[in-house]
Write a protein that holds these residues in place. Structure first.
Motif, mmCIF file in Angstrom:
data_model
loop_
_atom_site.group_PDB
_atom_site.id
_atom_site.type_symbol
_atom_site.label_atom_id
_atom_site.label_comp_id
_atom_site.label_asym_id
_atom_site.label_seq_id
_atom_site.Cartn_x
_atom_site.Cartn_y
_atom_site.Cartn_z
ATOM 1 N N UNK A 25 0.818 -1.211 0.000
ATOM 2 C CA UNK A 25 0.000 0.000 0.000
ATOM 3 C C UNK A 25 0.854 1.264 0.000
ATOM 4 N N UNK A 26 2.028 1.190 0.590
ATOM 5 C CA UNK A 26 2.932 2.334 0.581
ATOM 6 C C UNK A 26 3.416 2.669 -0.818
ATOM 7 N N UNK A 27 3.513 1.649 -1.674
ATOM 8 C CA UNK A 27 3.990 1.853 -3.041
ATOM 9 C C UNK A 27 2.850 2.036 -4.034
ATOM 10 N N UNK A 28 1.635 1.873 -3.564
ATOM 11 C CA UNK A 28 0.483 1.901 -4.463
ATOM 12 C C UNK A 28 0.214 3.322 -4.947
ATOM 13 N N UNK A 29 -0.086 3.446 -6.243
ATOM 14 C CA UNK A 29 -0.439 4.760 -6.803
ATOM 15 C C UNK A 29 -1.941 4.954 -6.630
ATOM 16 N N UNK A 30 -2.328 5.784 -5.703
ATOM 17 C CA UNK A 30 -3.735 5.997 -5.398
ATOM 18 C C UNK A 30 -4.456 6.718 -6.528
ATOM 19 N N UNK A 31 -3.715 7.404 -7.379
ATOM 20 C CA UNK A 31 -4.350 8.040 -8.530
ATOM 21 C C UNK A 31 -4.903 6.969 -9.477
ATOM 22 N N UNK A 32 -4.239 5.819 -9.556
ATOM 23 C CA UNK A 32 -4.744 4.717 -10.377
ATOM 24 C C UNK A 32 -6.038 4.171 -9.787
ATOM 25 N N UNK A 33 -6.106 4.107 -8.463
ATOM 26 C CA UNK A 33 -7.325 3.655 -7.796
ATOM 27 C C UNK A 33 -8.480 4.608 -8.080
ATOM 28 N N UNK A 34 -8.210 5.909 -8.004
ATOM 29 C CA UNK A 34 -9.246 6.907 -8.292
ATOM 30 C C UNK A 34 -9.689 6.809 -9.748
ATOM 31 N N UNK A 35 -8.744 6.595 -10.652
ATOM 32 C CA UNK A 35 -9.097 6.446 -12.068
ATOM 33 C C UNK A 35 -9.947 5.199 -12.286
ATOM 34 N N UNK A 36 -9.611 4.111 -11.611
ATOM 35 C CA UNK A 36 -10.393 2.874 -11.734
ATOM 36 C C UNK A 36 -11.811 3.079 -11.216
ATOM 37 N N UNK A 37 -11.950 3.758 -10.101
ATOM 38 C CA UNK A 37 -13.287 4.049 -9.573
ATOM 39 C C UNK A 37 -14.078 4.915 -10.539
ATOM 40 N N UNK A 38 -13.425 5.904 -11.118
ATOM 41 C CA UNK A 38 -14.097 6.768 -12.088
ATOM 42 C C UNK A 38 -14.546 6.002 -13.319
ATOM 43 N N UNK A 39 -13.694 5.118 -13.814
ATOM 44 C CA UNK A 39 -14.064 4.306 -14.980
ATOM 45 C C UNK A 39 -15.203 3.349 -14.652
ATOM 46 N N UNK A 40 -15.174 2.770 -13.447
ATOM 47 C CA UNK A 40 -16.264 1.876 -13.042
ATOM 48 C C UNK A 40 -17.581 2.644 -12.951
ATOM 49 N N UNK A 41 -17.538 3.837 -12.383
ATOM 50 C CA UNK A 41 -18.741 4.661 -12.290
ATOM 51 C C UNK A 41 -19.246 5.034 -13.684
ATOM 52 N N UNK A 42 -18.332 5.399 -14.574
ATOM 53 C CA UNK A 42 -18.726 5.725 -15.947
ATOM 54 C C UNK A 42 -19.364 4.521 -16.633
ATOM 55 N N UNK A 43 -18.842 3.323 -16.370
ATOM 56 C CA UNK A 43 -19.418 2.104 -16.922
ATOM 57 C C UNK A 43 -20.871 1.941 -16.478
ATOM 58 N N UNK A 44 -21.126 2.106 -15.184
ATOM 59 C CA UNK A 44 -22.496 1.944 -14.685
ATOM 60 C C UNK A 44 -23.428 3.029 -15.207
ATOM 61 N N UNK A 45 -22.918 4.234 -15.351
ATOM 62 C CA UNK A 45 -23.744 5.314 -15.904
ATOM 63 C C UNK A 45 -24.109 5.002 -17.354
#
Length: 135
Positions: A24-44
């Motif tokens: 988790x210390x090395x994880x890029x949280x911006x990628x997580x935010x992008x994944x959440x945004x893409x998932x939300x866009x998919x459902x929309x």
């Protein structure tokens, strides 16, 4: 025996937690935010398609109700062949007296359009990266 199993499970968990903290210390949280945004866009986009299909069948329901029915169908999308999404037809019948035979084809159309979309994505992937040869 139970104490031994609990002890092994606890030791495994503690070791995994250390590795998890490092990862988790090395994880890029911006990628997580992008994944959440893409998932939300998919459902929309899927909901917009649902609305389109309802309009094509001349089914008029309030937007709030449509969102609830669509969300309920998503909750059963893990059933085989996503047949649990037929719940949407049942809910529309119960909530708005829309005959199920009028809305059940929408679920089938959603599955067919999902298949077409996957085929298009696969073709794009093959065109861009080719096909790996078996070793």
């Amino acid at each position: 025996m139970v104490a031994l199993v609990i002890g092994v499970a606890a030791a495994s968990t503690i070791g995994d937690v250390r590795h998890l903290a490092d990862a988790l210390g090395e994880f890029r949280w911006s990628a997580f935010a992008a994944a959440l945004g893409l998932a939300l866009a998919n459902y929309v986009l899927r909901w917009v398609r649902w609305q389109f299909y309802l309009a094509r069948q001349d089914v008029r329901v309030p937007i709030s109700s449509s969102i609830i029915v669509f969300g309920a169908g998503l909750s059963l999308s893990i059933t085989p062949v996503k047949l649990g999404e037929l719940l949407k037809s049942y809910l529309l019948r119960e909530l708005h007296d829309v005959p199920a035979p009028r809305t059940a084809p929408i679920v089938v159309a959603e599955r067919v359009s999902d298949l077409v979309a996957l085929l298009v994505l696969a073709l794009i992937g093959v065109a861009a990266y080719g096909v790996a040869s078996a070793l």
